[in-house]
Motif scaffolding. Sequence first.
Motif, PDB file in Angstrom:
ATOM      1  N   ASN A 125      19.038  38.693  67.868  1.00  0.00           N
ATOM      2  CA  ASN A 125      17.941  39.449  68.468  1.00  0.00           C
ATOM      3  C   ASN A 125      16.627  38.901  67.916  1.00  0.00           C
ATOM      4  OD1 ASN A 125      17.673  40.708  65.812  1.00  0.00           O
ATOM      5  ND2 ASN A 125      19.431  41.976  66.402  1.00  0.00           N
ATOM      6  N   ASP A 126      15.557  39.596  68.184  1.00  0.00           N
ATOM      7  CA  ASP A 126      14.239  39.128  67.728  1.00  0.00           C
ATOM      8  C   ASP A 126      13.853  39.690  66.369  1.00  0.00           C
ATOM      9  OD1 ASP A 126      13.824  37.610  70.010  1.00  0.00           O
ATOM     10  OD2 ASP A 126      12.892  39.264  71.106  1.00  0.00           O
ATOM     11  N   PHE A 127      14.775  40.343  65.687  1.00  0.00           N
ATOM     12  CA  PHE A 127      14.466  40.987  64.418  1.00  0.00           C
ATOM     13  C   PHE A 127      14.505  39.983  63.267  1.00  0.00           C
ATOM     14  CE2 PHE A 127      16.371  45.161  66.198  1.00  0.00           C
ATOM     15  CZ  PHE A 127      15.194  45.395  66.901  1.00  0.00           C
ATOM     16  N   PRO A 128      13.730  40.243  62.209  1.00  0.00           N
ATOM     17  CA  PRO A 128      13.765  39.366  61.034  1.00  0.00           C
ATOM     18  C   PRO A 128      15.017  39.592  60.198  1.00  0.00           C
ATOM     19  CG  PRO A 128      12.246  41.181  60.682  1.00  0.00           C
ATOM     20  CD  PRO A 128      12.704  41.301  62.099  1.00  0.00           C
ATOM     21  N   GLU A 129      15.417  38.552  59.473  1.00  0.00           N
ATOM     22  CA  GLU A 129      16.525  38.634  58.520  1.00  0.00           C
ATOM     23  C   GLU A 129      15.923  38.871  57.136  1.00  0.00           C
ATOM     24  OE1 GLU A 129      19.607  38.737  59.062  1.00  0.00           O
ATOM     25  OE2 GLU A 129      20.075  37.718  60.936  1.00  0.00           O
ATOM     26  N   PRO A 130      15.952  40.104  56.645  1.00  0.00           N
ATOM     27  CA  PRO A 130      15.228  40.411  55.399  1.00  0.00           C
ATOM     28  C   PRO A 130      15.861  39.832  54.148  1.00  0.00           C
ATOM     29  CG  PRO A 130      16.492  42.311  56.118  1.00  0.00           C
ATOM     30  CD  PRO A 130      16.613  41.292  57.208  1.00  0.00           C
ATOM     31  N   LEU A 131      17.168  39.488  54.211  1.00  0.00           N
ATOM     32  CA  LEU A 131      17.848  39.050  52.991  1.00  0.00           C
ATOM     33  C   LEU A 131      17.930  37.536  52.879  1.00  0.00           C
ATOM     34  CD1 LEU A 131      20.579  41.815  52.694  1.00  0.00           C
ATOM     35  CD2 LEU A 131      18.170  41.806  52.009  1.00  0.00           C
TER      36      LEU A 131
END
Length: 381
Positions: free
Chosen positions: A311-317
């Motif tokens: 999706n267009d979400f960031p990967e925080p880890l």
Amino acid sequence: MTESTCGTNVNKSRHFDRGTFHPFEMAFCGYSGSGKTTLIKNIVSKLFDNKKIAYIKHDAHHFSMDHQGKDTEVVKAAGAQQIYINNADTEALISSNPKNKYFQSQYFQDCEWAFIEGYKNSKIPKILLVDKENKILDDFKNNQLSNVTAIVGQDESISNINELPYFQRDKIDEIISFIKKGFEEKVSQVPLNGLVLIGGNSSRMGQDKSQLDYHGKPQYEFVFDLLDKHCAETFISVAQENRSIAKPQLTDDFKNFGPMGGILTAMKYNPSAAWLVLACDMPFLTEKTIQFLIDHRDPYKAATAYKSLDNDFPEPLCSIFEPRSISFLYHFLSMGYQCPRKVLINSPINLLLQEESGALDNINTVDEYQQARQKLSQGIN
């Protein structure tokens, strides 16, 4: 250097200089008619395409941003202390009780740089604009102004300014380069630290994922080694001290908040550092993925992260959290959110496309573990 504040010793050298209004701020000071607004306008117009700029103006006189007879003015006149109005494109807040110095910077968190008109008596780094009577130079020579970084005027040159840089006011590109260089010097003083989030026992895996062996060593050690070559300090984030891990550890001060607690603990340990955060359950991580993230880091944003392939979400880890991101993390935590992805989605970040498909895949089950080991043994990512 320490000072006692509310009974607590605070190590001031560990605190990132967040400025008066913004960590990356520059004031333009001069007497009326010296061209402050025109210069700021010309600089902003040059930066409009690639920088979000905040503009703050000090008005020594009474001002009004409302119109007599309008709804907002009527309600404010009746005694409302704050008036907020918005539409799809614009919003405005009119307050009779301006925020004090500890809160006013909250207005400008979405911007990368801040330009201030006025505030000549403040400690903000400042550029002086010479007026026709040279009054601002008299103030400067009489040591009435602090933190002056440069002088701008109409003449080709000027004398007796203590070797400060001097620019003609129409040399906009040169002035921008000077400001940028100053901000870059501040960025260069921010260390990049590393944090490996190992979590705990996985219910789906049935064992501690940080101890799994994909590369001839425990996974926590593999990820630690990836980070350590790039970072000033690197730590393993643990819920409680783990003597089986022979690496520097940071024990959660924020209990039961998952990855958010580990990130905040690291930023509490050193709020002046940027933190490159990696989860330990991504066995396909490579040096290339880490290097690309570092090379494309934007220190003027709150964070730099990869965009998920799903999706267009960031990967925080697999992200770099800048020092100023701590205010975003605390804000969301105060509202009851403990998901770092939600913080990044709603914060000004630099979002990168993944160069290596699958590099950020995480492994959660025994079957996935076996498949990952097989792929890695065959050189498949």
